[in-house]
Design an enzyme around this catalytic site. Structure first.
Site, PDB file in Angstrom:
ATOM      1  N   GLU A  25      37.902  32.254  80.333  1.00  0.00           N
ATOM      2  CA  GLU A  25      36.461  32.427  80.104  1.00  0.00           C
ATOM      3  C   GLU A  25      35.852  31.363  79.201  1.00  0.00           C
ATOM      4  O   GLU A  25      34.635  31.297  79.071  1.00  0.00           O
ATOM      5  CB  GLU A  25      36.160  33.820  79.539  1.00  0.00           C
ATOM      6  CG  GLU A  25      36.552  33.965  78.093  1.00  0.00           C
ATOM      7  CD  GLU A  25      35.667  34.969  77.369  1.00  0.00           C
ATOM      8  OE1 GLU A  25      34.799  35.579  77.995  1.00  0.00           O
ATOM      9  OE2 GLU A  25      35.861  35.132  76.164  1.00  0.00           O
ATOM     10  N   ASN A  26      36.678  30.542  78.578  1.00  0.00           N
ATOM     11  CA  ASN A  26      36.155  29.471  77.722  1.00  0.00           C
ATOM     12  C   ASN A  26      36.434  28.084  78.293  1.00  0.00           C
ATOM     13  O   ASN A  26      36.347  27.082  77.579  1.00  0.00           O
ATOM     14  CB  ASN A  26      36.749  29.579  76.312  1.00  0.00           C
ATOM     15  CG  ASN A  26      36.483  30.926  75.687  1.00  0.00           C
ATOM     16  OD1 ASN A  26      37.375  31.751  75.571  1.00  0.00           O
ATOM     17  ND2 ASN A  26      35.245  31.172  75.315  1.00  0.00           N
ATOM     18  N   ASN A  53      33.911  38.461  78.021  1.00  0.00           N
ATOM     19  CA  ASN A  53      32.492  38.667  77.734  1.00  0.00           C
ATOM     20  C   ASN A  53      31.624  37.464  78.133  1.00  0.00           C
ATOM     21  O   ASN A  53      30.414  37.601  78.294  1.00  0.00           O
ATOM     22  CB  ASN A  53      32.287  38.988  76.252  1.00  0.00           C
ATOM     23  CG  ASN A  53      32.966  37.997  75.346  1.00  0.00           C
ATOM     24  OD1 ASN A  53      34.169  37.751  75.477  1.00  0.00           O
ATOM     25  ND2 ASN A  53      32.230  37.414  74.430  1.00  0.00           N
ATOM     26  N   HIS A  54      32.216  36.272  78.305  1.00  0.00           N
ATOM     27  CA  HIS A  54      31.434  35.094  78.703  1.00  0.00           C
ATOM     28  C   HIS A  54      31.425  34.882  80.215  1.00  0.00           C
ATOM     29  O   HIS A  54      31.078  33.800  80.684  1.00  0.00           O
ATOM     30  CB  HIS A  54      31.984  33.836  78.027  1.00  0.00           C
ATOM     31  CG  HIS A  54      31.790  33.819  76.546  1.00  0.00           C
ATOM     32  ND1 HIS A  54      30.566  34.054  75.956  1.00  0.00           N
ATOM     33  CD2 HIS A  54      32.666  33.601  75.534  1.00  0.00           C
ATOM     34  CE1 HIS A  54      30.696  33.969  74.634  1.00  0.00           C
ATOM     35  NE2 HIS A  54      31.964  33.714  74.351  1.00  0.00           N
ATOM     36  N   HIS A 137      40.719  42.232  76.886  1.00  0.00           N
ATOM     37  CA  HIS A 137      39.868  41.248  76.213  1.00  0.00           C
ATOM     38  C   HIS A 137      39.036  41.985  75.176  1.00  0.00           C
ATOM     39  O   HIS A 137      38.078  42.683  75.518  1.00  0.00           O
ATOM     40  CB  HIS A 137      38.980  40.576  77.271  1.00  0.00           C
ATOM     41  CG  HIS A 137      38.347  39.325  76.785  1.00  0.00           C
ATOM     42  ND1 HIS A 137      39.009  38.120  76.744  1.00  0.00           N
ATOM     43  CD2 HIS A 137      37.105  39.074  76.305  1.00  0.00           C
ATOM     44  CE1 HIS A 137      38.201  37.189  76.272  1.00  0.00           C
ATOM     45  NE2 HIS A 137      37.029  37.747  75.994  1.00  0.00           N
ATOM     46  N   HIS A 162      40.679  37.070  73.525  1.00  0.00           N
ATOM     47  CA  HIS A 162      39.306  37.005  72.997  1.00  0.00           C
ATOM     48  C   HIS A 162      39.210  36.487  71.569  1.00  0.00           C
ATOM     49  O   HIS A 162      38.297  35.733  71.273  1.00  0.00           O
ATOM     50  CB  HIS A 162      38.570  38.354  73.073  1.00  0.00           C
ATOM     51  CG  HIS A 162      37.188  38.327  72.467  1.00  0.00           C
ATOM     52  ND1 HIS A 162      36.143  37.640  73.029  1.00  0.00           N
ATOM     53  CD2 HIS A 162      36.699  38.877  71.328  1.00  0.00           C
ATOM     54  CE1 HIS A 162      35.057  37.793  72.269  1.00  0.00           C
ATOM     55  NE2 HIS A 162      35.372  38.523  71.229  1.00  0.00           N
ATOM     56  N   HIS A 164      41.128  34.351  69.981  1.00  0.00           N
ATOM     57  CA  HIS A 164      41.603  32.962  69.909  1.00  0.00           C
ATOM     58  C   HIS A 164      42.639  32.786  68.793  1.00  0.00           C
ATOM     59  O   HIS A 164      43.071  31.660  68.531  1.00  0.00           O
ATOM     60  CB  HIS A 164      40.467  31.960  69.666  1.00  0.00           C
ATOM     61  CG  HIS A 164      39.422  31.951  70.737  1.00  0.00           C
ATOM     62  ND1 HIS A 164      38.738  30.807  71.083  1.00  0.00           N
ATOM     63  CD2 HIS A 164      38.943  32.915  71.527  1.00  0.00           C
ATOM     64  CE1 HIS A 164      37.871  31.076  72.032  1.00  0.00           C
ATOM     65  NE2 HIS A 164      37.980  32.357  72.313  1.00  0.00           N
TER      66      HIS A 164
HETATM   67 FE   LIG Z   1      35.795  36.510  74.795  1.00  0.00          FE
END
Ligand SMILES: [Fe+2]
Length: 245
Positions: A25-26, A53-54, A137, A162, A164
């Site tokens: 997601e990143n 969430n992204h 997540h 999530h 990191h």
């Molecule tokens: Fe996230």
């Protein structure tokens, strides 16, 4: 992206990986993912990509998710959200692996509680595969630890994402489920969870809007290595950390 593309093919051989899951997601410079980036990750040797969430930060992923069997978004979004939260993909040796993506509720805007959907989804997953991988997540370790205990003996692994920041609790629970509260970050660790330090600190100190830029130094690949038997019962769970400099 560069770390995965350069190192994953070698790591697959070195660590004898049958199946690789990545939270993506990143991937798009820190937030969201595009079809092109998803395809690049899959081409680099990743078998399935989870999100978080992204998920909708890059809108071009919407039609892609509808047509993809390898990229899942959190299952507990809106009932009309595009894409799906559960998929089944064949591992290198042919074993069918179910990949389920869930999202916690603490400090994250999540429309549906994961607890309301998890039992039905795990039943669906187990009907199709003996190996079941769950990416939870979530921000709070409490939610991730609770889910791992709830699913102990029902799935192969519950691995968190999530934050990191890799946690130090890799373990196999008594029922045979591997668990780790957070797999950590593949990306630049001389950073504030991926963002250039001065920019993140300036925003926090002043409350002013500051445009975030991705950092570049101390790149690592972080994750978890799970071993399991032919019934999908985990036999080992360890963190992975590869430093690229
Ligand atoms: Fe996230």
């Amino acid at each position: 992206m560069r770390a995965v593309e350069e190192r994953l093919p070698g790591l697959r051989e070195e660590l004898e990986l049958d199946f690789v899951v990545a939270n993506g997601e990143n991937a798009a410079d820190g937030v969201g993912i595009t079809p092109k980036l998803a395809d690049r990750l899959l081409a680099a040797g990743i078998d399935a990509i989870t999100l978080g969430n992204h998920v909708w930060r890059r809108s071009e992923i919407v039609p892609y998710l509808n047509g993809s069997d390898r990229v899942v978004r959190p299952a507990n979004l809106f009932s009309n959200s595009p894409g799906k939260g559960l998929t089944v993909v064949a591992a290198r040796d042919g074993t069918r692996v179910a990949v389920l993506n869930l999202m916690g509720s603490l400090f994250i805007d999540t429309p549906t509680s994961m607890w309301d959907v998890v039992d039905r989804l795990v039943e669906d997953a187990r009907r199709e595969a003996q190996v079941v991988f769950v990416d939870v997540h979530a921000e709070a370790t409490s939610e991730k630890v609770a889910l791992a205990w709830w699913l102990d003996g029902k799935v192969t692994a519950v691995i968190g994402s999530h934050t990191h920041v890799q946690t130090n609790d890799a373990r196999v629970l008594p029922g045979g489920t591997a668990a780790l509260s957070d797999a950590g970050m593949t990306g630049p660790h001389a950073s504030v969870i991926g963002v250039q330090v001065d920019l993140a600190v300036r925003r926090m100190r002043t409350g002013l809007p500051v445009r975030f830029e991705t950092a570049s130094e101390d790149v690592r690949i972080e994750g978890a290595l799970v071993e399991c038997d032919e019934n999908g019962r985990a036999t080992a769970c360890n963190t992975v950390r590869v430093t690229l400099g």
